[in-house]
Design an enzyme around this catalytic site. Structure first.
Site, PDB file in Angstrom:
ATOM      1  N   LYS A   1       0.841  -1.199   0.000  1.00 42.83           N
ATOM      2  CA  LYS A   1       0.000   0.000   0.000  1.00 42.83           C
ATOM      3  C   LYS A   1       0.873   1.245   0.000  1.00 42.83           C
ATOM      4  O   LYS A   1       1.828   1.342   0.762  1.00 42.83           O
ATOM      5  CB  LYS A   1      -0.933   0.021   1.219  1.00 42.83           C
ATOM      6  CG  LYS A   1      -1.966   1.141   1.189  1.00 42.83           C
ATOM      7  CD  LYS A   1      -2.944   0.989   2.327  1.00 42.83           C
ATOM      8  CE  LYS A   1      -3.983   2.119   2.319  1.00 42.83           C
ATOM      9  NZ  LYS A   1      -4.740   2.156   1.048  1.00 42.83           N
TER      10      LYS A   1
ATOM     11  N   ALA B   1      10.244   2.001  -0.904  1.00 44.77           N
ATOM     12  CA  ALA B   1      10.277   2.908  -2.062  1.00 44.77           C
ATOM     13  C   ALA B   1      11.444   3.889  -1.981  1.00 44.77           C
ATOM     14  O   ALA B   1      12.114   4.172  -2.999  1.00 44.77           O
ATOM     15  CB  ALA B   1       8.956   3.665  -2.147  1.00 44.77           C
TER      16      ALA B   1
ATOM     17  N   GLY C   1       6.216   0.828   6.001  1.00 42.71           N
ATOM     18  CA  GLY C   1       7.062  -0.186   5.382  1.00 42.71           C
ATOM     19  C   GLY C   1       7.252   0.052   3.895  1.00 42.71           C
ATOM     20  O   GLY C   1       8.364  -0.075   3.362  1.00 42.71           O
ATOM     21  N   CYS C   2       6.181   0.405   3.211  1.00 41.97           N
ATOM     22  CA  CYS C   2       6.257   0.636   1.770  1.00 41.97           C
ATOM     23  C   CYS C   2       7.074   1.893   1.455  1.00 41.97           C
ATOM     24  O   CYS C   2       7.791   1.948   0.446  1.00 41.97           O
ATOM     25  CB  CYS C   2       4.857   0.758   1.190  1.00 41.97           C
ATOM     26  SG  CYS C   2       3.885  -0.766   1.364  1.00 41.97           S
ATOM     27  N   THR C   3       6.974   2.907   2.298  1.00 40.09           N
ATOM     28  CA  THR C   3       7.771   4.116   2.108  1.00 40.09           C
ATOM     29  C   THR C   3       9.251   3.806   2.289  1.00 40.09           C
ATOM     30  O   THR C   3      10.112   4.310   1.547  1.00 40.09           O
ATOM     31  CB  THR C   3       7.324   5.204   3.095  1.00 40.09           C
ATOM     32  OG1 THR C   3       5.961   5.540   2.820  1.00 40.09           O
ATOM     33  CG2 THR C   3       8.195   6.449   2.973  1.00 40.09           C
TER      34      THR C   3
END
Length: 253
Positions: A150, A160, A155-157
């Protein structure tokens, strides 16, 4: 002569009267043909005593019989209550819930494509809502696809921004980078601007590419990395899969 009769019939004041004399005196008629009142009271008292005696004799056996009956009664044991079967209404609710679960959309979890496989033929929207043909992404350069659950989450940031920080290394090796998620293009564009992400993002709300890459797990995206080589001449612009990592941690590149 009358005075002599009176004197002999009345006893002296100091002489006690015998019980028989008292009884005769009490029971003597006061007038001719009329019985005295004390006789009736005495008979009534006698009747009451007799009645009380009968009552006592009658009650005594009943008390004894009550004690005997209480001793002779067997000890009663509590009978366990039978378990009640679930109501029809509850079973109906359970059946309906099972039916609901059965009709839910289930996304298959696959092992992913084998090494040497080509990019799937799919069309997705970019963060700028431009159509992108996935099968042609490796037409001029190699391509790296990293999948996130998401956009704009911790975590995704982290994941990325890790690709952002070494993006120059990929470009120098002639590789393009794309981030893939099920988020809409608007959310991806906002995230891209907020974190200064230099690469493109692909929106896959129907999880077509995510499922084709084997990173779909019951409607959730497994954090994964895929590397496709530059398409060879005569391969119709399709790059081959040379590396895959499904279920990685945010810090892995």
């Amino acid at each position: 002569m009358s005075e002599a009769i009176v004197a002999t019939s009345v006893p002296a004041a100091d002489t006690p009267m015998s019980p028989s004399a008292v009884k005769e005196t009490v029971s003597a008629p006061t007038a001719e043909g009329a019985p005295a009142a004390p006789v009736e009271e005495a008979s009534e008292a006698t009747d009451e005593q007799a009645a009380e005696k009968e009552v006592k004799e009658t009650k005594a056996p009943s008390r004894r019989s009550t004690r005997i009956s209480s001793k002779s009664q067997p000890e009663l044991k509590e009978t366990p209550k039978p378990k009640r079967a679930p109501s029809t209404k509850k079973r109906a609710v359970e059946d309906s819930s099972e039916g609901t679960k059965a009709t839910k959309k289930v996304y298959p979890s696959e092992a992913g494509p084998a090494l040497g496989s080509f990019l799937p033929e799919l069309t997705l929207k970019s963060e700028k809502e431009v159509d992108v043909e996935v099968s042609l992404l490796a037409n001029k350069k190699g391509v790296i696809l990293f999948l996130v659950p998401k956009a704009d989450t911790p975590g995704c940031t982290n994941q990325a921004c890790g690709f952002r920080d070494i993006y120059a290394e990929f470009t120098s090796a002639e590789y393009d980078v794309y981030c893939v998620s099920a988020d809409p293009p608007a959310a991806q564009s906002k995230w891209q601007e907020k974190k200064s992400l230099p690469y493109g993002l692909l929106s896959d709300p129907d999880r077509k590419l995510i499922s084709a890459l084997g990173a779909n797990d019951k409607g959730k995206t497994k954090r994964s990395h895929f590397v496709f080589a530059k398409a060879e001449e005569g391969a119709a612009g399709k790059g081959k899969l040379i590396e895959k990592n499904i279920g990685v941690k945010p810090v892995e590149r």
